[in-house]
Enzyme design. Structure first.
Site, short mmCIF file in Angstrom:
data_model
loop_
_atom_site.label_atom_id
_atom_site.label_comp_id
_atom_site.label_asym_id
_atom_site.label_seq_id
_atom_site.Cartn_x
_atom_site.Cartn_y
_atom_site.Cartn_z
CG ASP A 11 34.64 27.06 44.14
OD1 ASP A 11 34.09 28.13 43.82
OD2 ASP A 11 34.17 26.29 44.98
CD GLU A 17 35.05 32.84 39.04
OE1 GLU A 17 35.63 31.85 39.50
OE2 GLU A 17 34.46 33.67 39.74
CB THR A 62 39.35 33.43 45.01
OG1 THR A 62 39.28 32.68 43.81
CG2 THR A 62 40.43 34.49 44.88
CG ASP A 100 30.52 29.07 41.66
OD1 ASP A 100 31.73 29.28 41.79
OD2 ASP A 100 29.68 29.98 41.50
CG ASP A 141 35.67 28.36 40.02
OD1 ASP A 141 36.68 29.09 40.01
OD2 ASP A 141 34.71 28.55 40.79
C1 IPD Z 1 32.88 31.36 45.45
C2 IPD Z 1 32.92 30.21 46.42
C3 IPD Z 1 32.06 30.49 47.63
C4 IPD Z 1 30.63 30.81 47.25
C5 IPD Z 1 30.59 31.92 46.25
C6 IPD Z 1 31.48 31.61 45.04
P1 IPD Z 1 35.10 31.80 44.00
O1 IPD Z 1 33.63 31.11 44.30
O2 IPD Z 1 32.44 29.04 45.82
O3 IPD Z 1 32.00 29.38 48.48
O4 IPD Z 1 29.94 31.19 48.41
O5 IPD Z 1 29.27 32.06 45.83
O6 IPD Z 1 31.44 32.71 44.18
O7 IPD Z 1 34.85 33.24 43.76
O8 IPD Z 1 35.97 31.53 45.15
O9 IPD Z 1 35.49 31.09 42.74
CA CA Z 2 33.70 29.69 42.31
CA CA Z 3 36.90 31.10 41.09
#
Ligand code: IPD
Ligand code: CA
Ligand code: CA
Length: 300
Positions: free
Chosen positions: A122, A91, A124, A247, A119
């Site tokens: 996941d 990512e 953040t 994800d 990722d």
């Molecule tokens: C996010 C998380 C979140 C989801 C978002 C993702 P990140 O990933 O998985 O639950 O709702 O669509 O982008 O940015 O924390 O790696």
């Molecule tokens: Ca993610």
């Molecule tokens: Ca992430």
């Protein structure tokens, strides 16, 4: 042992000593994925509350920290030590936005037969808040099909591991999807997607419709952990529009290897390009797809 009598001309010159091979040992890719997730996860946990840098990506809700970047670097190095010829899609090495990630996936697929999809954190937003629900997600795809999926939750020290055709496990115990056969008896996960322009409004339609048809909904903020929880039968399904390959990849294999079904929001089978996701225990899949269709929440 018999020693052949060799003439002087046939004596081979001494070969230079072989260098220490760059590829270390013959570790299985699953072992490398587990080791990388575990090392990165421990480091991420040690950085809780010690974040040095927070930036936003495609929206003010889309966060990235120095720890996301550091963890990805660590995982990349560990993987490449063992598999220098493999491609990696992480990512934090891709420009923000749906188009950039779709393009990066297409390019990465061309690079090598084996593609790691990472990722590093996941969840953040949760990590930044100190809300203990985030994980490391690592998948390996061969010719576009996910064959290994590893998700590590460093807070609960839970390592979810799936290998294609060999089942899925958490701490060595097989995972199994839930038995709920009606949406009305099911608890599902949903997501408040950070793409406020396109994805969030679609998700909100789905969330509104599902809130009325299910036992309850959860939006804990980590797509990968939601999927691991579907695999483990702790949730009966998960729906979100606007996700990225990193994800989903590891979690999708976990769900499938635990007896569940993973498709896009209109029922096409999962592949690594899917961004509109429905993952369930299988029994409630069609009912969930029907609700999303009626609510115009498929994003198609
Ligand atoms: C996010 C998380 C979140 C989801 C978002 C993702 P990140 O990933 O998985 O639950 O709702 O669509 O982008 O940015 O924390 O790696
Ligand atoms: Ca993610
Ligand atoms: Ca992430």
């Amino acid at each position: 042992m018999q020693v052949e009598n060799q003439s002087e001309s046939s004596v081979k010159p001494l070969e230079p000593k072989p260098k220490i091979p760059y590829v270390v040992g013959s570790k299985s890719p699953t072992a490398v994925a587990i080791n990388s997730a575990s090392k990165a996860g421990e480091w991420i946990k040690s950085r809780l509350g010690l974040i040095k840098e927070i930036n936003t990506k495609c929206s003010p809700q889309d966060l990235v920290t120095d720890v996301d970047k550091g963890a990805e670097l660590m995982i990349r190095k560990l993987i490449l030590t063992h598999f220098p010829d493999h491609a990696i899609l992480g990512e934090e090495s891709v420009d923000p936005g749906a188009e950039a990630s779709a393009n990066a996936l297409t390019e990465a697929k061309k690079e090598a037969e084996y593609l790691w999809i990472i990722d590093p954190i996941d969840g953040t937003t949760n990590f930044v808040q100190g809300y203990p629900f985030f994980c490391v997600s690592i998948a390996l795809a061969y010719r576009g099909e996910v064959i290994i999926g590893v998700i590590y939750d460093p807070i609960r020290d839970e390592m979810f591991v799936a290998e294609k055709g060999k089942g899925a496990y958490v701490h060595g115990n097989p995972t199994q999807v839930s038995r709920d056969d009606k949406l009305a008896d099911s608890v599902l996960a949903v997501g408040f997607n950070p793409d406020r322009e396109v994805a969030l409004p679609i998700n909100m339609k789905g969330i509104t419709a599902l809130s009325d048809r299910t036992r309850s909904l959860r939006a804990a903020g980590s797509a990968a952990l939601h999927l691991a929880y579907v695999a483990a039968g702790r949730l009966s399904g998960y729906y979100e529009v606007g996700l990225n390959a990193w994800d989903i990849a590891a979690g999708a294999l976990l769900v499938k290897e635990s007896g569940g079904i993973v498709t896009d929001t209109v029922g096409n089978p999962y592949d690594i390009g899917v961004r509109r996701l429905v993952a369930t225990n299988g029994k409630i899949h069609q009912e969930l797809l029907d609700v999303l269709k009626t609510a115009e929440a498929t994003g198609v």
